[in-house]
Design a protein around this motif. Structure first.
Motif, PDB file in Angstrom:
ATOM      1  N   ARG A 116       7.079 -12.637  15.954  1.00 57.37           N
ATOM      2  CA  ARG A 116       7.165 -11.810  14.754  1.00 57.37           C
ATOM      3  C   ARG A 116       6.470 -10.482  14.988  1.00 57.37           C
ATOM      4  N   LEU A 117       6.992  -9.444  14.372  1.00 57.87           N
ATOM      5  CA  LEU A 117       6.412  -8.119  14.512  1.00 57.87           C
ATOM      6  C   LEU A 117       5.310  -7.930  13.472  1.00 57.87           C
ATOM      7  N   VAL A 118       4.130  -7.508  13.940  1.00 55.30           N
ATOM      8  CA  VAL A 118       2.960  -7.300  13.092  1.00 55.30           C
ATOM      9  C   VAL A 118       2.510  -5.856  13.241  1.00 55.30           C
ATOM     10  N   GLU A 119       2.245  -5.214  12.119  1.00 56.22           N
ATOM     11  CA  GLU A 119       1.699  -3.858  12.121  1.00 56.22           C
ATOM     12  C   GLU A 119       0.287  -3.884  11.561  1.00 56.22           C
ATOM     13  N   VAL A 120      -0.616  -3.141  12.180  1.00 59.37           N
ATOM     14  CA  VAL A 120      -1.979  -2.965  11.673  1.00 59.37           C
ATOM     15  C   VAL A 120      -2.239  -1.470  11.599  1.00 59.37           C
ATOM     16  N   SER A 121      -2.701  -0.999  10.433  1.00 60.63           N
ATOM     17  CA  SER A 121      -2.855   0.440  10.238  1.00 60.63           C
ATOM     18  C   SER A 121      -4.119   0.753   9.456  1.00 60.63           C
ATOM     19  N   ALA A 122      -4.542   2.004   9.581  1.00 57.98           N
ATOM     20  CA  ALA A 122      -5.689   2.525   8.832  1.00 57.98           C
ATOM     21  C   ALA A 122      -5.377   3.963   8.445  1.00 57.98           C
ATOM     22  N   GLY A 123      -6.133   4.473   7.481  1.00 59.48           N
ATOM     23  CA  GLY A 123      -5.973   5.863   7.084  1.00 59.48           C
ATOM     24  C   GLY A 123      -4.682   6.164   6.347  1.00 59.48           C
ATOM     25  N   VAL A 124      -4.049   5.155   5.778  1.00 58.54           N
ATOM     26  CA  VAL A 124      -2.838   5.374   4.987  1.00 58.54           C
ATOM     27  C   VAL A 124      -3.237   5.959   3.636  1.00 58.54           C
ATOM     28  N   ALA A 125      -2.630   7.074   3.255  1.00 53.53           N
ATOM     29  CA  ALA A 125      -2.969   7.713   1.983  1.00 53.53           C
ATOM     30  C   ALA A 125      -2.576   6.808   0.821  1.00 53.53           C
ATOM     31  N   GLY A 126      -3.459   6.696  -0.144  1.00 55.47           N
ATOM     32  CA  GLY A 126      -3.149   5.921  -1.337  1.00 55.47           C
ATOM     33  C   GLY A 126      -2.334   6.753  -2.319  1.00 55.47           C
ATOM     34  N   ARG A 127      -1.879   6.093  -3.373  1.00 57.02           N
ATOM     35  CA  ARG A 127      -1.170   6.806  -4.434  1.00 57.02           C
ATOM     36  C   ARG A 127      -1.822   6.473  -5.759  1.00 57.02           C
ATOM     37  N   PRO A 128      -1.603   7.282  -6.792  1.00 53.70           N
ATOM     38  CA  PRO A 128      -2.239   7.017  -8.085  1.00 53.70           C
ATOM     39  C   PRO A 128      -1.865   5.628  -8.598  1.00 53.70           C
ATOM     40  N   PHE A 129      -2.833   4.963  -9.237  1.00 55.26           N
ATOM     41  CA  PHE A 129      -2.574   3.636  -9.776  1.00 55.26           C
ATOM     42  C   PHE A 129      -3.339   3.471 -11.074  1.00 55.26           C
ATOM     43  N   ARG A 130      -3.002   2.424 -11.799  1.00 58.41           N
ATOM     44  CA  ARG A 130      -3.621   2.162 -13.100  1.00 58.41           C
ATOM     45  C   ARG A 130      -3.782   0.677 -13.304  1.00 58.41           C
ATOM     46  N   GLU A 131      -4.612   0.304 -14.242  1.00 61.37           N
ATOM     47  CA  GLU A 131      -4.740  -1.094 -14.632  1.00 61.37           C
ATOM     48  C   GLU A 131      -3.520  -1.498 -15.457  1.00 61.37           C
TER      49      GLU A 131
END
Length: 307
Positions: A116-131
């Motif tokens: 299976r292909l697995v990706e591991v990443s860091a520094g991905v920009a987040g996006r606005p979120f809410r509760e």
């Protein structure tokens, strides 16, 4: 000290025939939103999660699990992981470098023991979120993914050794539950007749929202494969449905947390009805659920994803 680079599960990528029908299922019924779409690839997220997306759908003639993506603490952890994997003889599909998917970041890809292909990443920009609001019955985040393997012990050992996962519990000799943080599991390995996707689970806000979400699917004619109920391992609720491509998807909430790794001792649950479903509301594992969770053999093993 074991290297533990993984913080959480980012997203799961699926290739599906009937692409448009699948997109409409996840947007119209499941409760996700399309955050980006281009040339037969849709990225779906939830407004409650800073992750750019939690599910990726790609048009293909055959279904496959394109990849599983985990988050690392830092770009340095990604680079360190790549070196460790290379020295251990793990096959890298993509060396560490910039990602061209929504949010960017720095990541690598490799194949696990089953291909299976697995990706591991860091520094991905987040996006606005809410509760989420009370009674808002859409997924809050991606909870966990369960994989089928013909050798549960060996696949478990791969993720423990290379990604630092910890064992939370066993269900008989059938399923092991692995964690990377306080959540009881973000990954589980289930014994199956072939390597495949078992199911993907999405967490809702609470019991009220979980039941309303399950009811929405039922009213639309999607009969549960199993559930509603509450598992023994993980103590989480469950309702399982089949998506248009025949993949099993779960609504859940109230997954247990393990706050003290040193004090925790993995338990071994049995397969009695009471341990599979504490509430007794889901009934026994159905004839529909068993073949559905085994799924079709994954045709994407040892093959890079086009995206």
């Amino acid at each position: 000290m074991r290297h533990r680079p993984i913080t959480h599960l980012r997203h799961v990528g699926l290739a599906v025939p009937g692409y448009r029908r699948a997109v409409e299922f996840y947007r119209g019924l499941w409760g996700l939103e399309v955050v980006a779409e281009d040339s037969g690839v849709a990225f779906l997220g939830t407004p409650a999660d800073p992750e750019q997306y939690v599910l990726r759908l790609r048009q293909d003639d055959r279904k496959r699990l394109d990849l599983i993506a985990f988050a690392a603490r830092s770009a340095a952890d990604v680079d360190l992981l790549a070196g460790r994997l290379g020295r251990a003889g793990v096959r890298l599909e993509r060396e560490p470098g910039p990602l061209d998917t929504p949010g960017g970041g720095h990541g690598l890809r490799f194949f696990d023991l089953d291909g299976r292909l697995v990706e591991v990443s860091a520094g991905v920009a987040g996006r606005p979120f809410r509760e989420l609001e009370e009674r808002e019955s859409i997924p809050r985040r991606l909870s966990h993914v369960v994989l089928n393997s013909t050798d549960v012990v060996a696949t478990k050992a791969f993720y423990e050794r290379h990604l630092g996962f910890l064992l939370s519990d066993w269900l008989a000799e059938q399923i092991c539950f692995l964690r990377s943080g306080p959540e009881h599991h973000v990954l589980a390995i289930s014994r199956g007749p072939h390597a495949s996707l078992n199911h993907v689970s999405f967490e809702l806000r609470g019991l009220e929202e979980y039941m309303r979400g399950s009811g929405r699917l039922m009213r639309a004619g999607h009969r549960p494969l199993w559930g509603p109920g509450r598992h023994g391992p993980g103590d989480n609720t469950f309702t399982y449905f089949a998506d248009p491509a025949g993949n099993v998807m779960e609504y859940t909430t109230e997954l247990a947390r393990i706050e003290d790794d040193e004090a925790w001792r993995p338990r071994r649950f049995g397969t009695t009805p009471e341990e599979l479903d504490q509430w007794g509301t889901a009934g026994l594992l159905t004839d529909a659920m068993i073949p559905a969770m085994y799924n079709d053999p994954d045709e994407g093993l040892w093959r890079p994803s086009p995206v």
